[in-house]
Design an enzyme around this catalytic site. Structure first.
Site, PDB file in Angstrom:
ATOM      1  N   ASP A  66      41.666  44.651  52.932  1.00  0.00           N
ATOM      2  CA  ASP A  66      41.314  44.398  51.533  1.00  0.00           C
ATOM      3  C   ASP A  66      40.452  45.513  50.945  1.00  0.00           C
ATOM      4  O   ASP A  66      39.976  46.390  51.670  1.00  0.00           O
ATOM      5  CB  ASP A  66      40.607  43.037  51.402  1.00  0.00           C
ATOM      6  CG  ASP A  66      39.497  42.831  52.427  1.00  0.00           C
ATOM      7  OD1 ASP A  66      39.121  43.806  53.111  1.00  0.00           O
ATOM      8  OD2 ASP A  66      38.992  41.700  52.537  1.00  0.00           O
ATOM      9  N   ASN A 132      33.235  30.514  53.613  1.00  0.00           N
ATOM     10  CA  ASN A 132      34.107  29.455  53.082  1.00  0.00           C
ATOM     11  C   ASN A 132      35.489  29.460  53.747  1.00  0.00           C
ATOM     12  O   ASN A 132      36.412  28.813  53.273  1.00  0.00           O
ATOM     13  CB  ASN A 132      34.242  29.600  51.557  1.00  0.00           C
ATOM     14  CG  ASN A 132      34.858  30.940  51.160  1.00  0.00           C
ATOM     15  OD1 ASN A 132      35.266  31.715  52.015  1.00  0.00           O
ATOM     16  ND2 ASN A 132      34.933  31.195  49.863  1.00  0.00           N
ATOM     17  N   HIS A 134      37.393  32.184  54.187  1.00  0.00           N
ATOM     18  CA  HIS A 134      38.347  33.210  53.740  1.00  0.00           C
ATOM     19  C   HIS A 134      38.616  34.224  54.837  1.00  0.00           C
ATOM     20  O   HIS A 134      37.763  34.522  55.661  1.00  0.00           O
ATOM     21  CB  HIS A 134      37.940  33.857  52.411  1.00  0.00           C
ATOM     22  CG  HIS A 134      36.787  34.808  52.436  1.00  0.00           C
ATOM     23  ND1 HIS A 134      35.746  34.731  51.538  1.00  0.00           N
ATOM     24  CD2 HIS A 134      36.519  35.879  53.216  1.00  0.00           C
ATOM     25  CE1 HIS A 134      34.900  35.730  51.767  1.00  0.00           C
ATOM     26  NE2 HIS A 134      35.343  36.425  52.785  1.00  0.00           N
ATOM     27  N   GLU A 139      40.733  33.446  49.330  1.00  0.00           N
ATOM     28  CA  GLU A 139      39.768  32.377  49.098  1.00  0.00           C
ATOM     29  C   GLU A 139      40.436  31.010  49.267  1.00  0.00           C
ATOM     30  O   GLU A 139      41.672  30.907  49.247  1.00  0.00           O
ATOM     31  CB  GLU A 139      39.206  32.514  47.676  1.00  0.00           C
ATOM     32  CG  GLU A 139      38.488  33.842  47.401  1.00  0.00           C
ATOM     33  CD  GLU A 139      37.085  33.899  47.997  1.00  0.00           C
ATOM     34  OE1 GLU A 139      36.805  33.222  49.009  1.00  0.00           O
ATOM     35  OE2 GLU A 139      36.248  34.647  47.443  1.00  0.00           O
TER      36      GLU A 139
HETATM   37  C1  GLP Z   1      34.134  40.032  53.340  1.00  0.00           C
HETATM   38  C2  GLP Z   1      35.476  40.571  53.849  1.00  0.00           C
HETATM   39  C3  GLP Z   1      36.026  39.738  54.985  1.00  0.00           C
HETATM   40  C4  GLP Z   1      34.930  39.466  55.997  1.00  0.00           C
HETATM   41  C5  GLP Z   1      33.818  38.708  55.339  1.00  0.00           C
HETATM   42  C6  GLP Z   1      32.699  38.314  56.303  1.00  0.00           C
HETATM   43  O1  GLP Z   1      34.275  39.056  52.385  1.00  0.00           O
HETATM   44  N1  GLP Z   1      36.467  40.640  52.828  1.00  0.00           N
HETATM   45  O2  GLP Z   1      37.119  40.432  55.576  1.00  0.00           O
HETATM   46  O3  GLP Z   1      35.461  38.744  57.074  1.00  0.00           O
HETATM   47  O4  GLP Z   1      33.271  39.548  54.337  1.00  0.00           O
HETATM   48  O5  GLP Z   1      31.748  39.312  56.390  1.00  0.00           O
HETATM   49  P1  GLP Z   1      30.657  39.404  57.535  1.00  0.00           P
HETATM   50  O6  GLP Z   1      31.382  39.882  58.745  1.00  0.00           O
HETATM   51  O7  GLP Z   1      29.678  40.409  57.031  1.00  0.00           O
HETATM   52  O8  GLP Z   1      30.091  38.049  57.701  1.00  0.00           O
END
Ligand code: GLP
Length: 238
Positions: A66, A132, A134, A139
């Site tokens: 992404d 959440n 995702h 989402e």
């Molecule tokens: C972002 C990314 C996700 C990732 C999420 C969790 O929203 N788009 O791919 O899994 O963050 O991030 P973290 O690993 O910092 O908890």
């Protein structure tokens, strides 16, 4: 589904060994990569192994999950910048073969899935998970049949990611993300979750109903998923 529970350090080492194994069998593998704080330990380990000559990325192709809409690749909060900083600039990968969806040329999103298929399909997709549920930026409520598309970020995701920006107003409101179907098309998947804040969503993901309200719950239906959890993230599992 295989669940591996260990310390964050051991998880990074064990997950890195999966890449060593994959790339020794298939040096030109297609890797699906992820951002967020979770994969940083794994990326550090892969950089170390690459410097030691134990793994080579020379022939791999990478596709990131992404990207934020509106951030140039040079913006220090763009996911392209993150990937270069944490992995790609430090290993022997051919930069021409690294792909992050464009957050600027949004028309390119429509051809991201066919670009992945033409390259041969993703052999190993790495995932973190949002609070959440995702995956990528899919989402809650995203259809399971979705391909790479433009999304509006939820307030909770923008708040969770605000820690990386000067203020919440600077967090983009939209992103381009691989869809759930894009992720599920990967031949194998690694999901990593660390910390107590992920414990509830990990329980819902792994032991709850498979529902678009918990996007990551679809992983229960994938034939080859490995879930790496630290003890805190695993603390609510039966
Ligand atoms: C972002 C990314 C996700 C990732 C999420 C969790 O929203 N788009 O791919 O899994 O963050 O991030 P973290 O690993 O910092 O908890």
């Amino acid at each position: 589904m295989k669940i591996i529970i260990d310390t964050p350090e051991k998880i990074a080492e064990k997950a890195a060994l999966r890449y060593v194994e994959l790339l020794s069998n298939k040096p030109d593998a297609i890797l699906g990569l992820a951002t967020g704080s979770t994969p940083v330990g794994l990326y550090n380990e892969l950089v170390k192994l690459n410097k030691e000559g134990k793994i080579s990325f020379k022939n791999v192709t990478t596709f990131n999950l992404d990207e934020y809409v509106g951030l140039e690749p040079t913006h220090d909060q763009s996911y392209r910048y993150f990937m270069n900083q944490h992995l790609l600039s430090h290993v022997d990968v051919d930069m021409e073969k690294t792909n992050v969806p464009s957050g600027i040329n949004l028309d390119e999103a429509a051809s991201y899935d066919s670009k992945i298929s033409s390259a041969g399909g993703i052999d190993l997709q790495l995932l973190g998970i949002g609070n959440n549920g995702h995956i990528g930026f899919n989402e809650p409520g995203t259809p399971f049949g979705s391909e790479t598309h433009l999304v509006d970020l939820t307030d909770s995701t923008r708040e969770a990611n605000a820690r990386f920006f000067a203020s919440i107003d600077d967090v983009p409101t939209q992103a381009v993300t691989m869809g759930i179907k894009t992720v599920m098309n990967a031949k194998s998947i690694i999901l990593i979750a660390l910390g107590k804040a992920k414990a509830e969503i990990i329980k819902a993901t792994l032991q709850g109903e498979v529902t678009p309200e918990v996007p990551a719950s679809i992983l229960q239906l994938h034939p080859y998923v490995e879930v790496y959890l630290d003890h805190e993230a695993a603390s609510l599992l039966d």
